[in-house]
Design an enzyme around this catalytic site. Structure first.
Site, PDB file in Angstrom:
ATOM      1  N   GLY A 239      53.746  94.415  36.506  1.00  0.00           N
ATOM      2  CA  GLY A 239      52.906  93.286  36.901  1.00  0.00           C
ATOM      3  C   GLY A 239      53.668  92.301  37.738  1.00  0.00           C
ATOM      4  N   GLY A 242      56.161  86.597  36.516  1.00  0.00           N
ATOM      5  CA  GLY A 242      55.601  85.476  35.758  1.00  0.00           C
ATOM      6  C   GLY A 242      54.328  85.774  34.998  1.00  0.00           C
ATOM      7  N   GLY A 244      54.177  87.473  32.273  1.00  0.00           N
ATOM      8  CA  GLY A 244      54.418  87.508  30.832  1.00  0.00           C
ATOM      9  C   GLY A 244      54.972  88.822  30.305  1.00  0.00           C
ATOM     10  N   LYS A 245      55.629  89.596  31.154  1.00  0.00           N
ATOM     11  CA  LYS A 245      56.174  90.879  30.690  1.00  0.00           C
ATOM     12  C   LYS A 245      57.319  90.645  29.706  1.00  0.00           C
ATOM     13  CE  LYS A 245      56.996  92.029  34.955  1.00  0.00           C
ATOM     14  NZ  LYS A 245      56.351  90.900  35.652  1.00  0.00           N
ATOM     15  N   GLU A 464      45.627  68.236  61.147  1.00  0.00           N
ATOM     16  CA  GLU A 464      45.047  68.491  59.815  1.00  0.00           C
ATOM     17  C   GLU A 464      43.530  68.358  59.852  1.00  0.00           C
ATOM     18  OE1 GLU A 464      46.635  69.878  57.454  1.00  0.00           O
ATOM     19  OE2 GLU A 464      48.576  69.656  58.425  1.00  0.00           O
ATOM     20  N   HIS A 467      42.108  71.623  61.028  1.00  0.00           N
ATOM     21  CA  HIS A 467      42.018  72.623  59.943  1.00  0.00           C
ATOM     22  C   HIS A 467      40.810  72.331  59.072  1.00  0.00           C
ATOM     23  CE1 HIS A 467      45.727  74.738  60.461  1.00  0.00           C
ATOM     24  NE2 HIS A 467      46.513  73.695  60.228  1.00  0.00           N
ATOM     25  N   ASP A 538      51.595  77.838  60.717  1.00  0.00           N
ATOM     26  CA  ASP A 538      50.248  78.406  60.874  1.00  0.00           C
ATOM     27  C   ASP A 538      50.315  79.707  61.669  1.00  0.00           C
ATOM     28  OD1 ASP A 538      49.367  76.104  59.709  1.00  0.00           O
ATOM     29  OD2 ASP A 538      48.878  75.113  61.607  1.00  0.00           O
TER      30      ASP A 538
HETATM   31  P1  ADP Z   1      57.796  88.171  33.835  1.00  0.00           P
HETATM   32  O1  ADP Z   1      56.480  88.864  33.888  1.00  0.00           O
HETATM   33  O2  ADP Z   1      58.311  87.876  35.211  1.00  0.00           O
HETATM   34  O3  ADP Z   1      58.764  88.817  32.925  1.00  0.00           O
HETATM   35  P2  ADP Z   1      57.942  86.103  31.909  1.00  0.00           P
HETATM   36  O4  ADP Z   1      57.457  86.863  30.755  1.00  0.00           O
HETATM   37  O5  ADP Z   1      59.403  85.870  31.987  1.00  0.00           O
HETATM   38  O6  ADP Z   1      57.468  86.742  33.243  1.00  0.00           O
HETATM   39  O7  ADP Z   1      57.171  84.719  31.935  1.00  0.00           O
HETATM   40  C1  ADP Z   1      57.798  83.513  32.242  1.00  0.00           C
HETATM   41  C2  ADP Z   1      57.196  82.374  31.453  1.00  0.00           C
HETATM   42  O8  ADP Z   1      55.824  82.194  31.800  1.00  0.00           O
HETATM   43  C3  ADP Z   1      57.174  82.637  29.978  1.00  0.00           C
HETATM   44  O9  ADP Z   1      58.362  82.238  29.382  1.00  0.00           O
HETATM   45  C4  ADP Z   1      55.999  81.802  29.503  1.00  0.00           C
HETATM   46  O10 ADP Z   1      56.391  80.473  29.296  1.00  0.00           O
HETATM   47  C5  ADP Z   1      55.063  81.821  30.684  1.00  0.00           C
HETATM   48  N1  ADP Z   1      53.992  82.837  30.504  1.00  0.00           N
HETATM   49  C6  ADP Z   1      53.778  83.913  31.249  1.00  0.00           C
HETATM   50  N2  ADP Z   1      52.700  84.595  30.818  1.00  0.00           N
HETATM   51  C7  ADP Z   1      52.225  83.940  29.750  1.00  0.00           C
HETATM   52  C8  ADP Z   1      51.142  84.162  28.850  1.00  0.00           C
HETATM   53  N3  ADP Z   1      50.326  85.188  28.985  1.00  0.00           N
HETATM   54  N4  ADP Z   1      50.976  83.288  27.853  1.00  0.00           N
HETATM   55  C9  ADP Z   1      51.795  82.228  27.706  1.00  0.00           C
HETATM   56  N5  ADP Z   1      52.831  81.963  28.515  1.00  0.00           N
HETATM   57  C10 ADP Z   1      53.059  82.794  29.540  1.00  0.00           C
END
Ligand code: ADP
Length: 651
Positions: A239, A242, A244-245, A464, A467, A538
């Protein structure tokens, strides 16, 4: 990853002996014995001077013999007959009646043998030869210092060797040179748990379910194996950054009742050849000892990249390849039901080696996507939990404001809002703090202090306004929320849009977006008859988008329904283009045509609405920030009803 101290525990390493070993004792005893012998060999002697010799000893004829040692010092022997006479008896052994016999009792440092001989000769002038003092020349080797010179480096070496061995036994994560090959994985076990639980993960229901299932496999494999099912060996989380992996994996470590090894892909590879492979081996060995357990490899693309990729640039990537090969071997090596499951995460599954993804290795793929509005609301709720907010805050509103934001972006917004509120010395965080945090994250920090000349400010305002006007008039462009000419980050002005959460975007939406992007420059040309460098950003974005339309999405009639996009990432377009030179020329020509048409369209629209353009630009100059309501007052309602929920995306 949370900063947690690295795990030092190894299941099979014996603690290194800490007390001195037998060898050290022996060496110590040896040195003491040698020293005693040496000391015993040297009789106690008193240091004397030539004056005393000449004044005291020679006239009394008390000297029996002089031994010149190594041409450096003279040892003086007193005649037995003088042993009881002062000062010889007193000086040698105070309180005793006899000087120590046979001597030597005195020692004298001589400058050179010649001077000594001359002085002695002069002092004994006239003395018959048979009564003259007997001078003997002796060469004496200092065997103790010789032995020490030889022993000292040996001792040093032995100590150093012992230190290395002891440090080497430091085990996984140890810092010695011998622990290179050890895996640096962090181990979460009974005594040491991750603090994150599934309650901290919002949205991601399907992914959480699948991840939880993996734990069930490990805890009660019989339920699955009795039906003949094979337990998966590997699960890969894919994915955008960020989403949440890592968070999911951490939650799993927090809740799984089994040991959990966590490591990042980049930690396998060091500058030394063979370290990666040996770390993989060590990691799997440790894991097998702790089975059932889970191994988590974050950012697996750093080792799992397709073999043979980029070899033209970096030479052969032997180290990474051998690490990957070892990983493949290990995954093949353990039995399906051995109780070790490998969990991996990556942003770029397209880069991974196909061998890694085939069933039997990572046979489960879990895809995480950017959260939708409902999921964003949940993620906001998770991150708002520890914050002190007031009642003006509406979570649904925030979720609606943030399309395209990942979980990490949302966490960032919440933190930024808290920081802004703290800076404003507020008791709690309100809606305005959140709005400012969003603006800051989307467009960068406001730089009110940046000095801009009035004539430049005017150009920016018209740019601006251009745009804003064109995107207002074209109904497929994302709804506009506000326009500002306060410099932010690198930008001198910005327009905020609220992208709609659609999966598909039509060709018309693309062309209209191009016009909106080029409208800034068009407004400059119409108003001032001159264009500026302010449109660089742009132009860059518009050009990239135009190329994507032609070469990737197959939107161009002349080029046709063809895509040169390579989702596998195997092709290196820097070296060889996937199309012929003629097609390349055609693509370029079509892109130029597209951009020209989009620009003309923007110019035409602005010329027709020049009056509104001037009004809007003047209002901007006056107020610096113009909202949707102001735009409506000047331009009338927009063709497509803009949704009530605003922000994100900047032009
Ligand atoms: P990656 O997918 O790049 O591994 P991370 O798991 O490190 O991303 O996510 C980074 C931060 O974003 C987490 O520490 C958390 O604070 C926030 N985050 C990401 N997804 C979620 C989620 N589904 N619920 C709550 N916090 C999330």
């Amino acid at each position: 990853m949370a900063a947690t101290p690295s795990q030092k525990e190894t299941p099979n390493s014996t603690p290194p002996a800490t007390g001195p070993t037998l060898l050290t004792y022996l060496l110590l005893i040896g040195v003491i014995v040698l020293f005693t012998i040496y000391k015993a060999d040297i009789a106690p002697r008193k240091t004397t001077s030539w004056l005393e010799v000449e004044k005291d000893m020679l006239p009394k004829k008390a000297i029996a013999k002089i031994e010149v040692i190594n041409n450096e010092e003279a040892d003086i022997y007193i005649k037995e007959a003088f042993a009881d006479t002062p000062p010889f008896n007193e000086e040698m052994k105070p309180g005793k009646s006899k000087a120590v016999m046979p001597g030597p009792q005195y020692t004298l440092t001589i400058g050179s043998v010649e001077t000594f001989e001359r002085k002695l000769e002069e002092a004994q002038k006239g003395t018959p030869l048979d009564q003259q003092i007997d001078v003997v020349y002796v060469k004496r080797e200092n065997w103790l210092s010789k032995i020490l010179v030889w022993l000292f480096p040996l001792l040093l070496f032995l100590l150093f060797w012992r230190y290395l061995l002891r440090a080497g036994a430091g085990g996984a994560g140890g810092t010695s040179i011998f622990s290179f090959g050890k895996s640096k994985a962090m181990l979460f076990d009974k005594g040491r748990k991750s603090k994150i639980t599934f309650a901290d993960v919002a949205g991601l229901e399907e992914a959480s379910m699948e991840v939880k299932e993996v734990v069930d496999f490990l805890r009660s494999p019989e339920a699955f194996t009795k039906l003949g099912a094979k337990i998966p060996k590997g699960v890969i989380l894919v994915g955008p950054p960020g989403t949440g992996k890592t968070l999911l994996a951490k939650a799993m470590a927090g809740e799984a009742q089994v040991p959990f090894f966590s490591m990042s892909g980049s930690e396998f590879v060091e500058m030394f050849v063979g370290v990666g492979a040996s770390r993989v081996r060590d990691l799997f060995k440790q894991a097998k000892d702790k089975a059932p357990c889970i191994i988590f490899i974050d950012e697996i693309d750093s080792i799992g990249q397709s073999r043979g990729m980029n070899t033209i640039y970096s030479g052969s990537n032997d180290e990474r390849e051998s690490t990957l090969n070892q990983l493949l071997t290990e995954m093949d090596g353990f039995e399906t039901n051995s109780g070790v499951i490998v969990l991996a995460a990556t942003n770029r599954a397209d880069l991974l080696d196909p061998a890694l993804l085939r069933p039997g290795r990572f046979d489960r793929h879990i895809y995480l996507e950017l959260p939708n509005i409902r999921e964003r609301e949940e993620i906001f709720k998770v991150h708002l939990r520890p914050l002190k907010t007031d009642d003006t805050l509406d979570v649904a509103f925030l979720a609606a404001q943030t399309p395209g934001f990942s979980g990490a972006d949302i966490a960032n917004v919440c933190n930024e809002a808290a920081l802004i509120a703290a800076r404003r010395k507020r008791e709690s965080i309100n809606r305005q703090d959140f709005m400012d945090a969003l603006d800051r994250i989307v467009a960068g920090l406001e730089r009110k202090s940046r000095i801009i000349a009035p004539e430049e400010k005017k150009i920016i305002a018209y740019h601006e306004a251009g745009h804003a006007l064109v995107s207002w008039l074209l109904k497929h462009v994302d709804p506009l929320i506000k326009v500002s000419i306060i410099p932010r980050g690198k930008a001198l002005g910005a327009a905020w849009y609220l992208p709609e959460e659609r999966q598909l975007k039509s060709a018309t939406a693309f062309t209209e977006h191009l016009s909106a992007m080029l409208a800034g420059r068009a407004a400059e040309e119409i108003t001032f008859g001159e264009i500026t460098s302010g449109a660089l950003d742009d132009l860059e974005k518009a050009t990239k988008e135009a190329y994507m339309m032609v070469a990737y999405y197959g939107f161009d009639k002349k080029i046709g329904n063809i895509s040169f996009y390579d989702s596998t990432g195997q092709q290196d377009t820097r070296l060889s283009k996937p199309y012929s030179e003629e097609t390349g020329k055609m693509i370029d020509a079509e892109v130029i045509k597209l951009l020209n048409e989009a620009y003309l369209k923007a110019k035409e629209l602005l010329s027709r609405h020049q009056e509104q353009l001037i009004k809007l630009a003047e209002l901007l100059l006056q107020k610096e920030v113009v909202f949707k309501e102001d735009l409506e007052a000047i331009l009338g309602k927009r063709l497509t009803p803009a949704r009530e929920t605003p922000v994100a995306g900047v032009l």
